[in-house]
Design an enzyme around this catalytic site. Structure first.
Site, short mmCIF file in Angstrom:
data_model
loop_
_atom_site.label_atom_id
_atom_site.label_comp_id
_atom_site.label_asym_id
_atom_site.label_seq_id
_atom_site.Cartn_x
_atom_site.Cartn_y
_atom_site.Cartn_z
CG HIS A 82 151.55 21.23 -33.55
ND1 HIS A 82 150.14 21.13 -34.15
CD2 HIS A 82 152.14 20.47 -34.63
CE1 HIS A 82 150.06 20.64 -35.54
NE2 HIS A 82 151.26 20.24 -35.70
NE ARG A 168 153.85 22.23 -48.58
CZ ARG A 168 153.59 22.12 -47.48
NH1 ARG A 168 152.96 22.87 -46.76
NH2 ARG A 168 154.36 21.35 -46.63
CB SER A 183 152.79 24.25 -43.10
OG SER A 183 151.65 23.93 -43.09
N1 URA Z 1 150.98 19.50 -41.18
C1 URA Z 1 150.65 20.87 -41.70
O1 URA Z 1 149.91 21.33 -40.82
N2 URA Z 1 151.45 21.09 -42.61
C2 URA Z 1 152.47 20.65 -43.48
O2 URA Z 1 152.95 20.99 -44.13
C3 URA Z 1 152.71 19.16 -43.07
C4 URA Z 1 152.04 18.85 -42.07
#
Ligand code: URA
Ligand code: CA
Length: 442
Positions: A82, A168, A183
């Protein structure tokens, strides 16, 4: 339990219990707790922070809010990669095939791009016929047969995160390390990976503008992974300029093809070998980075990497003749080199502005519904540290609309900072974080 009390507790800097975290995540996902109370809690978390235990609990609660993909029918250790998001980042299209060719299964769930960062699925659309729509059984079958499949995120993965992230985003509470780490990791873990390699970007094109924050974010994600039994390694890499030279879907696919043929840009090649090495280590295919690197270099040299890309494209309905005949990719009406009146060394390139210029051309989405123009984009000719002679071209714009071409050209010129003092090329790999600690390079 009352949401009011949870908000108050965090506002006062106290630690939330596992039950309290589970309660607000579950009830918020169900729509019982309203946005305004969760917004207040996110702001309290932003200022008072969460400790490691709370961060892990939040991640687990978000994972459990939706489907957890079961990839146990795939033989071997499934290693996912990722990236925290960058500009011109084509690594998946290179890493996937070389790691798969080394025998480590690559079961990749990818996304589409939004805003100034691109998405792997959009890039793969450049191959006529390519599709990520397949049932999970077919996805698993493909990985078992060819060691690689790229799917879309169709399952209901971590819906709590989806809701929280949206909230957010509009309440100025994105950039808290616990919240970002939770997240990202909740989605990776829910998508079934056994082990995870993270590419944590730092610099002008990244979330984490400074290196220390990037290391902190990396540490937090590695701790979460370790805590939930997923071996996790984070590599901290430079995103102070776009990766490679090409930005734009078909242009980046061509760059990935060049890289798989051993003729890619140095930085992109280096990043793929580096991330790929850790994937082989976590996948149990190599004992150390040196051994892993050798395996991957041989795969590129022998042509096994490019062959694997063709297999992937064919297995998912795409036309693989594009690989050997890149002139088949979408072409554009306007190909225009751009130059500046300045001469000197490239001191910096605002990566996010280059990404936005590509967006203006139509390479990305302004909104979820936007159509992408696959052929358009930018090919840089100069990177940080390079010398620009008077009148020499710094980039070429690929466009279909003259007015958009003009705007993009100005944005690209504005993104370059050219000075008379000599500037060193950027150091690409800043360090690595594993469960054993932090190692900083250079
Ligand atoms: N990418 C995400 O998937 N979540 C975040 O909070 C920031 C970047
Ligand atoms: Ca690139």
């Amino acid at each position: 339990m009352r949401m009011y009390d949870i908000i108050m507790k965090k506002r006062e800097g106290e630690e939330l219990t596992t039950e309290e975290i589970n309660f607000f995540v579950e009830e918020y996902t169900k729509g019982v707790i309203p946005d305004y109370q969760v917004s207040a809690l996110m702001m309290a978390i932003y200022f008072q922070r969460m400790n490691k235990r709370e961060t892990v609990d939040l991640t687990k609660a978000m994972i459990e809010s939706g489907d957890i993909i079961d990839l146990s029918a795939i033989e071997g250790v499934k290693v996912d990669k990722h990236s925290t998001g960058g500009v011109g980042d084509t690594t998946t299209l290179i890493l996937g095939p070389i790691v798969a060719a080394a025998g480590v299964p690559v079961a990749k769930m990818s996304g589409r791009g939004l805003g100034h960062t691109g998405g792997t699925i959009d890039k793969l659309d450049a191959f006529k016929g390519f599709s990520v729509d397949m049932a999970i059984d077919k996805f698993i079958e493909n990985v078992n047969r060819t060691k690689i499949a790229i799917g879309g995120q169709t399952a209901n993965l971590a819906p709590a995160d989806k809701k929280l992230y949206g909230l957010r985003d509009v309440t100025a509470t994105v950039d808290n390390i616990s919240l970002i780490a939770g997240s990202i990791m909740s989605k990776k873990i829910a998508s079934g990976a056994d082990a995870i390699v993270l590419d944590v970007k730092t610099g002008s094109g990244a979330f984490m503008k400074d290196e220390d924050s990037a290391f902190k974010l990396a540490q937090e994600m590695v701790d979460i992974g370790t805590n939930v039994g997923r071996n996790t390694i984070a590599v901290i890499t430079d995103m102070d300029q776009p990766l490679g030279y090409a930005v734009g879907n078909a242009l980046e696919v061509k760059e990935a093809i060049d890289t798989l043929k051993g003729k890619g840009p140095d930085d992109l090649t280096e990043l793929c070998l580096s991330l790929g090495s850790y994937m082989l280590i976590l996948g149990g295919r190599a004992g150390n980075p040196k051994e892993a690197r050798k395996i991957l270099e041989d795969i590129i040299l022998s042509g096994k990497g490019i062959k694997k890309l063709k297999e992937l494209v064919e297995a998912q309905g795409g036309d693989s003749t594009y690989v050997d005949n890149p002139s088949l990719f979408d072409r554009v009406a306007i190909v225009e080199p751009i130059s500046t009146s300045e001469a000197g060394f490239v001191k910096s390139i605002k990566a996010d502005d280059i990404g936005r210029a590509a967006l203006v051309l139509g390479a990305g989405r302004e909104t979820k519904e936007s159509e992408i123009d696959l052929g358009v984009g930018i090919v840089l000719h100069k990177k940080i540290g390079d010398f620009v002679k008077p009148g020499e071209s710094i980039a070429t714009i690929y466009a279909n609309d003259p007015s958009k071409q003009k705007i993009a050209a100005e944005m690209v010129i504005g993104a370059y900072n050219i000075t008379s003092e000599e500037t060193k090329p950027r150091h690409l790999i800043k360090g690595v974080v594993t469960k054993n600690g932090i190692e900083r390079f250079g």
